[in-house]
Motif scaffolding. Structure first.
Motif, mmCIF file in Angstrom:
data_model
loop_
_atom_site.group_PDB
_atom_site.id
_atom_site.type_symbol
_atom_site.label_atom_id
_atom_site.label_comp_id
_atom_site.label_asym_id
_atom_site.label_seq_id
_atom_site.Cartn_x
_atom_site.Cartn_y
_atom_site.Cartn_z
ATOM 1 N N GLY A 25 0.758 -0.896 0.036
ATOM 2 C CA GLY A 25 0.695 0.235 0.110
ATOM 3 C C GLY A 25 0.427 1.137 -0.082
ATOM 4 N N THR A 26 1.993 0.778 -0.007
ATOM 5 C CA THR A 26 2.821 2.081 0.229
ATOM 6 C C THR A 26 4.070 2.769 -0.815
ATOM 7 O OG1 THR A 26 4.673 1.166 1.180
ATOM 8 C CG2 THR A 26 3.327 2.553 2.587
ATOM 9 N N PHE A 27 3.641 1.531 -2.065
ATOM 10 C CA PHE A 27 4.805 0.897 -2.505
ATOM 11 C C PHE A 27 4.423 0.614 -3.796
ATOM 12 C CE2 PHE A 27 9.013 -0.123 -4.739
ATOM 13 C CZ PHE A 27 9.612 0.650 -4.168
ATOM 14 N N GLY A 28 3.153 1.095 -4.191
ATOM 15 C CA GLY A 28 1.852 0.329 -5.566
ATOM 16 C C GLY A 28 2.369 -0.854 -6.088
ATOM 17 N N GLU B 64 6.060 2.662 -9.968
ATOM 18 C CA GLU B 64 5.230 4.269 -9.011
ATOM 19 C C GLU B 64 7.374 4.326 -8.594
ATOM 20 O OE1 GLU B 64 3.694 1.737 -9.073
ATOM 21 O OE2 GLU B 64 1.348 2.350 -9.007
ATOM 22 N N TYR B 65 7.953 3.694 -8.587
ATOM 23 C CA TYR B 65 9.104 3.783 -7.835
ATOM 24 C C TYR B 65 10.892 3.635 -8.963
ATOM 25 C CZ TYR B 65 7.221 4.774 -3.627
ATOM 26 O OH TYR B 65 5.899 5.750 -2.332
ATOM 27 N N ASN C 259 -4.285 6.871 7.500
ATOM 28 C CA ASN C 259 -5.107 6.810 6.059
ATOM 29 C C ASN C 259 -5.887 6.233 5.903
ATOM 30 O OD1 ASN C 259 -4.936 4.026 4.073
ATOM 31 N ND2 ASN C 259 -3.567 4.132 5.689
ATOM 32 N N THR D 269 5.517 4.311 5.100
ATOM 33 C CA THR D 269 5.464 5.466 5.279
ATOM 34 C C THR D 269 6.508 6.382 4.768
ATOM 35 O OG1 THR D 269 3.914 5.428 6.489
ATOM 36 C CG2 THR D 269 4.842 7.757 5.850
ATOM 37 N N PHE E 279 6.867 7.778 0.444
ATOM 38 C CA PHE E 279 6.290 8.935 0.623
ATOM 39 C C PHE E 279 6.911 9.502 0.261
ATOM 40 C CE2 PHE E 279 2.607 6.866 1.662
ATOM 41 C CZ PHE E 279 2.736 6.223 1.124
ATOM 42 N N PRO F 238 11.714 8.634 -1.580
ATOM 43 C CA PRO F 238 11.342 8.158 -2.620
ATOM 44 C C PRO F 238 13.079 6.337 -3.127
ATOM 45 C CG PRO F 238 10.100 9.512 -3.650
ATOM 46 C CD PRO F 238 11.004 9.963 -2.638
#
Lengths: 260, 303
Positions: free
Chosen positions: B22-25, B29-30, B69, B266, B269, B272
């Motif tokens: 849920g924090t790293f797609g 994305e990174y 969240n 987290t 965010f 990255p």
């Protein structure tokens, strides 16, 4: 477009009035291409209350100086902290983020901004002139004259109409009340708008009634800014909840499930 | 270079650094910021049997040293994942762990058995601790008989490494860790977010559309560290620790408390590139303190 993490140097921090300031930041590297409507995620150091980065629209870019400027309104602890930066200090940002305003299909454009929402519109105006040789017009709204900022920069680009809530400058009222919006002879083919959501919804309603294409820049709360956390979503007609940070921040109002 | 290889049951990681679901797609994305092949593993965004729109905006609010969240497991469903996302992410040179969710035991089993068929996925993380969905999620993770039942049922349909992600929103997390260990879990990961809320005094309304949400970030680290330590002492299976890890020092603390691997959530965010920096930082710590292998550090807390 590759996203970067970069530490920029503060070259200038210009206080415009009691609420707004402009940060001029310089990179020691060549800047990536930055498009109007895109934003940066700024890291605010030094307080547990400013844990996440702050998304801020790009106000201006100078590739030859490798510098970008950010127009910021003091809204809370994070932006207050940023307002205290002095030349020589560093600021870590992630950029360029998000999509951009679309290429206009016509040259009769009106850029409507409210408050700090004017920031991406200055950059857009400059870009339209340089890239497409289009001279846009601006309609900018403020609470009062003392909050109207750097108007000469907008006037250099195109005709600029002003409204203030107290009537201390330009037309008295909100942008949506300005007479040019009701001038039958004035042709507007596309509206680009950024500002408080209530203002953008009024503008979208106006555009909808007149059948004018309208793009809005959304300011949803963001966790990451890079499409990973799914916190900044906006509900769209075709795709349901989508990320404002990657699918936006610019949306055609016809895509949004706004009650207008 | 110290030996960073980490074994979570049959799952072999090149280093102990994983990303939290849920924090790293899905990792892509990174990829502008880091070389994903340098990670021990990527735990992808939670998957459900059917597509989910998640909760209405606003879903997030910043709090002191953390954030709340209430995303609510927005995802396109397991079939979309298998057809469109898996082909791309299975190319990464790192372990992919799929975080699975459901509203009922049947739904958890449906997702688990579909993921069981994917060659390049060697582990699942059974999420019985999501605080942001009305059905399933944390309801399984805060009621021990339910936690047992879902673990047992998923164990029956899934034959690779089964990690159960525990909720901190219980009186005694050790009881849950032992229960899932006894019923087929190969490892436990903890902690998921802590249930919390925030209020906007100006509007006199809750900050989140769901009123309550899950708290993450450094604000929860001491709680997470305590729970990892307690669980490590009580179970024989590996513990994967997470909760507010912002840098390599935080990661080392979790490993000393008994975590065989750690997850970064987290912190991604804010930076990255933090995951790879933590891999390097752990290696530096091992070298400076003359540890040959990361396994020598697991649970090495002296007290």
């Amino acid at each position: 477009m590759k996203k970067l993490i970069d530490t920029l140097q503060v070259i200038d921090n210009k206080r415009l009035n009691k609420e707004f300031f402009v940060l001029l930041l310089q990179s020691d590297k060549q800047l990536p291409e930055i498009l109007p409507g895109q934003f940066v995620q700024v890291k605010v150091e030094g307080s547990p209350r400013t844990f996440l980065r702050r998304p801020i629209s790009v106000y201006d870019v100078d590739y030859s100086q490798q510098s970008i400027s950010l127009l910021i309104k003091i809204a809370g602890d994070g932006t207050r902290q940023l307002s205290k930066l002095i030349p020589g200090e560093k600021l870590n940002i992630i950029y360029p983020l998000g999509n951009s305003f679309s290429k206009p299909s016509d040259n009769r454009l009106l850029l409507i901004g409210g408050g700090t929402g004017v920031a991406p519109l200055l950059f857009l105006g400059k870009y339209l002139r340089k890239q497409y040789n289009i001279v846009p017009e601006f309609l900018l709204g403020y609470r009062s004259k003392d909050l109207a900022i750097e108007l000469e920069k907008f006037e250099e680009i195109g005709k600029t109409y002003i409204t203030t809530e107290d009537g201390s400058l330009g037309h008295k009222g909100f942008v949506i009340h300005h007479p040019i919006l009701f001038d039958e002879k004035k042709e507007i083919n596309m509206i680009y708008t950024c500002g408080p959501e209530v203002m953008m919804k009024e503008v979208a309603k106006y555009a909808n009634n007149k059948n004018i294409a309208c793009e809005v820049s959304l300011e949803n709360l963001m966790g990451c800014g890079i499409g990973a956390c799914l916190c900044c979503v906006v509900d769209t007609i075709d795709n349901g909840n989508v990320n404002t940070c990657t699918e936006g921040p610019i949306f055609n109002t016809k895509q949004l499930k706004w009650q207008i | 270079m110290a030996d960073l290889i980490t074994n979570i049951s049959k799952l072999k990681l090149k280093n102990p650094v994983m990303t939290a679901s849920g924090t790293f797609g899905f990792g892509t994305e990174y990829s502008d910021f880091i070389d994903l092949s340098k990670l021990g593993g990527i735990v992808v965004k939670g998957i459900t049997p059917k597509p989910r729109q998640g909760n209405p905006y606003p879903r997030m609010v910043e709090t002191a040293s953390g954030m709340l969240n209430a995303v609510g497991l927005q995802n396109k469903g397991v079939d979309y994942f298998i057809e469109h996302i898996y082909p791309e992410i299975s190319q990464y040179n790192t372990e992919i762990v799929v975080n699975i969710n459901g509203g009922s035991i049947e739904e958890y089993c449906e997702v688990a058995s579909k993921i069981n068929n994917l060659d390049k996925v060697n582990a699942i993380e059974l999420n019985i601790s999501c605080p942001n969905v009305k059905q399933g999620g944390m309801l399984f993770g805060i009621h021990c008989p339910s936690a047992i039942a879902v673990t047992k049922a998923v164990r029956d349909v899934y034959n690779k490494t089964l990690i159960v992600k525990l909720s901190p929103n219980v009186t005694n997390i050790v009881e849950f860790a032992k229960a899932v260990e006894d019923n087929g879990a190969d490892a436990v990961s903890l902690i998921n977010t802590l249930l919390g809320m925030a209020i906007n005094s100006r509007t006199r309304r809750p900050s989140l559309s769901t009123v309550t949400g899950g708290l993450s970030g450094p604000a929860i680290k001491p709680v997470a560290l305590r729970m990892v330590w307690q669980v490590h002492k009580a179970v024989k299976i590996p513990v994967i620790g997470m909760g507010g890890i912002m840098n390599a020092t935080d990661a080392i603390e979790f490993i000393l408390a008994g975590a065989s691997a750690i997850q970064i959530g987290t912190a991604n965010f804010i930076n990255p590139a933090i995951t790879v920096e933590i891999v390097e930082g752990i290696n530096d710590y091992l070298e400076q303190n003359k540890f040959k292998s990361i396994s020598d550090l697991v649970g090495a807390l002296e007290c």
